[in-house]
Motif scaffolding. Sequence first.
Motif, PDB file in Angstrom:
ATOM      1  N   LEU A 133       0.870  -1.181   0.000  1.00  0.00           N
ATOM      2  CA  LEU A 133       0.000   0.000   0.000  1.00  0.00           C
ATOM      3  C   LEU A 133       0.900   1.223   0.000  1.00  0.00           C
ATOM      4  CD1 LEU A 133      -2.886   1.260   0.376  1.00  0.00           C
ATOM      5  CD2 LEU A 133      -2.458   1.139   2.837  1.00  0.00           C
ATOM      6  N   SER A 134       0.638   2.146  -0.920  1.00  0.00           N
ATOM      7  CA  SER A 134       1.470   3.347  -0.995  1.00  0.00           C
ATOM      8  C   SER A 134       0.602   4.581  -1.133  1.00  0.00           C
ATOM      9  CB  SER A 134       2.445   3.266  -2.176  1.00  0.00           C
ATOM     10  OG  SER A 134       1.743   3.236  -3.414  1.00  0.00           O
ATOM     11  N   ILE A 135       1.191   5.713  -0.810  1.00  0.00           N
ATOM     12  CA  ILE A 135       0.446   6.961  -0.856  1.00  0.00           C
ATOM     13  C   ILE A 135       1.355   8.076  -1.352  1.00  0.00           C
ATOM     14  CG2 ILE A 135       0.965   7.598   1.531  1.00  0.00           C
ATOM     15  CD1 ILE A 135      -1.984   8.597   1.692  1.00  0.00           C
ATOM     16  N   ALA A 136       0.787   8.979  -2.141  1.00  0.00           N
ATOM     17  CA  ALA A 136       1.488  10.183  -2.574  1.00  0.00           C
ATOM     18  C   ALA A 136       0.480  11.317  -2.494  1.00  0.00           C
ATOM     19  CB  ALA A 136       2.012  10.023  -4.004  1.00  0.00           C
ATOM     20  N   THR A 188      -2.618  21.122  -0.470  1.00  0.00           N
ATOM     21  CA  THR A 188      -2.757  22.368  -1.219  1.00  0.00           C
ATOM     22  C   THR A 188      -3.770  23.278  -0.537  1.00  0.00           C
ATOM     23  OG1 THR A 188      -4.617  21.735  -2.647  1.00  0.00           O
ATOM     24  CG2 THR A 188      -2.427  20.943  -3.290  1.00  0.00           C
ATOM     25  N   SER A 189      -3.959  24.438  -1.110  1.00  0.00           N
ATOM     26  CA  SER A 189      -4.947  25.364  -0.558  1.00  0.00           C
ATOM     27  C   SER A 189      -6.368  24.825  -0.709  1.00  0.00           C
ATOM     28  CB  SER A 189      -4.838  26.729  -1.253  1.00  0.00           C
ATOM     29  OG  SER A 189      -5.017  26.585  -2.660  1.00  0.00           O
ATOM     30  N   ASP A 190      -6.550  23.844  -1.592  1.00  0.00           N
ATOM     31  CA  ASP A 190      -7.861  23.217  -1.782  1.00  0.00           C
ATOM     32  C   ASP A 190      -8.014  21.946  -0.968  1.00  0.00           C
ATOM     33  OD1 ASP A 190      -8.725  25.148  -3.659  1.00  0.00           O
ATOM     34  OD2 ASP A 190      -7.614  24.122  -5.253  1.00  0.00           O
ATOM     35  N   GLY A 191      -6.995  21.576  -0.217  1.00  0.00           N
ATOM     36  CA  GLY A 191      -7.058  20.362   0.582  1.00  0.00           C
ATOM     37  C   GLY A 191      -6.039  19.340   0.118  1.00  0.00           C
ATOM     38  N   VAL A 192      -6.353  18.078   0.349  1.00  0.00           N
ATOM     39  CA  VAL A 192      -5.444  16.987   0.017  1.00  0.00           C
ATOM     40  C   VAL A 192      -5.669  16.537  -1.419  1.00  0.00           C
ATOM     41  CG1 VAL A 192      -4.786  14.612   0.569  1.00  0.00           C
ATOM     42  CG2 VAL A 192      -5.357  16.204   2.411  1.00  0.00           C
ATOM     43  N   GLU A 193      -4.578  16.414  -2.170  1.00  0.00           N
ATOM     44  CA  GLU A 193      -4.625  15.891  -3.516  1.00  0.00           C
ATOM     45  C   GLU A 193      -3.597  14.770  -3.640  1.00  0.00           C
ATOM     46  OE1 GLU A 193      -3.849  19.099  -6.160  1.00  0.00           O
ATOM     47  OE2 GLU A 193      -5.704  20.184  -5.680  1.00  0.00           O
ATOM     48  N   GLY A 194      -3.794  13.890  -4.617  1.00  0.00           N
ATOM     49  CA  GLY A 194      -2.835  12.815  -4.836  1.00  0.00           C
ATOM     50  C   GLY A 194      -3.540  11.484  -4.948  1.00  0.00           C
ATOM     51  N   SER A 195      -2.850  10.412  -4.560  1.00  0.00           N
ATOM     52  CA  SER A 195      -3.407   9.075  -4.763  1.00  0.00           C
ATOM     53  C   SER A 195      -2.999   8.131  -3.651  1.00  0.00           C
ATOM     54  CB  SER A 195      -2.921   8.512  -6.111  1.00  0.00           C
ATOM     55  OG  SER A 195      -1.504   8.392  -6.109  1.00  0.00           O
ATOM     56  N   ILE A 196      -3.805   7.091  -3.500  1.00  0.00           N
ATOM     57  CA  ILE A 196      -3.479   5.966  -2.637  1.00  0.00           C
ATOM     58  C   ILE A 196      -3.623   4.715  -3.488  1.00  0.00           C
ATOM     59  CG2 ILE A 196      -5.843   5.731  -1.728  1.00  0.00           C
ATOM     60  CD1 ILE A 196      -4.520   5.006   0.986  1.00  0.00           C
ATOM     61  N   ARG A 218      -5.841  -1.405  -7.190  1.00  0.00           N
ATOM     62  CA  ARG A 218      -6.622  -0.191  -7.381  1.00  0.00           C
ATOM     63  C   ARG A 218      -5.782   1.036  -7.048  1.00  0.00           C
ATOM     64  NH1 ARG A 218      -9.553  -3.737  -8.876  1.00  0.00           N
ATOM     65  NH2 ARG A 218     -11.773  -4.083  -8.442  1.00  0.00           N
ATOM     66  N   THR A 219      -6.179   2.157  -7.650  1.00  0.00           N
ATOM     67  CA  THR A 219      -5.636   3.463  -7.285  1.00  0.00           C
ATOM     68  C   THR A 219      -6.802   4.421  -7.106  1.00  0.00           C
ATOM     69  OG1 THR A 219      -3.537   3.149  -8.438  1.00  0.00           O
ATOM     70  CG2 THR A 219      -4.210   5.410  -8.004  1.00  0.00           C
TER      71      THR A 219
END
Length: 316
Positions: free
Chosen positions: A44-47, A51-59, A64-65
């Motif tokens: 399991l990985s996370i990136a 940001t000013s809009d909150g959390v962005e990225g992926s798990i 699945r992603t």
Amino acid sequence: MSDVGPVLVVTIKDDPTADMVIVELHDRGVPVVRLDSGDFPHSLSIAATITSDGVEGSITTPSRTADLAKVRSLYYRRPSGFAYPHLNEQDARFAVTQARYGLGGVMASLPGCLYVNHPNRIGDAEFKPSGLAAAAKAGFRFPPTLVTSEPDAARAFIKRHGPVIYKPLSAPLYRIDGVSCTVKVSEVTADEIDDAVAATAHLLQKRIDKRADVRVTVIGDQVFPVRIDCDLLDWRTDYSKLTYSVVTPPPQIAESLHAYLAHFGLVFGAFDFAVDRQGRWWFLECNPSGQWYWLEPETGLPMLTAMADLLERKTG
């Protein structure tokens, strides 16, 4: 938030209730990403970018992603803990802390996400003394209760309120000869209290002269009350002896259920009540991660539909 985002289901691998919810969501065409935080970081990985809009990225899991900015809801059940057996004790302690506050912090901060329930709110609600204080505020009737590490206080409480039962304040698993066991609820007398009580905290509670138990499962705005009849002090010790029936709560109970959940910021709760010989309902506890699906086949209550509707964020 996009309405096509996935539902994150955070739980252990062996979770039949989560299995049923995932099947229902799949049948509706709702994307699901299932993960166990204990799989971090080996599968399991996370990136995540803040940001000013909150959390962005992926798990990302092996299959699945999920786009963190588009997660529609997170069903937080019973994930396993972080573990780093290949590290020495000091390094493992450091790594576990970083995982908890890193991965855990990201999962607790998803923008536009409905939490069922939020892990931080679950943590708050799992303290039994806090639950009883919230029950009082919500208007529930509950048994006289003592939390103590003083043997004399325990003996005095039992003499005043007996019969009295002992409950663990939390329920860690014990392993005896490789078999998982839990500390059971049991009746206790003043003569059984010795100086060992001073070693830690204990919860003592007046035993209700009950004629039945009631499990009330609240899923969003929907309330599912089930009476459980048996001759056991703790009905969870032998499910084969239980019989079930759908009941209607007293008028004040429904209002108090929602007030209790609102106090902790929860949208789901599994409440346990004892019903005494006079028909009065006594609050015992509320589990913010409690089991519930086994009651649906026994009663026909549409609990799975209610949970899937909530996670899908289906209205109307």
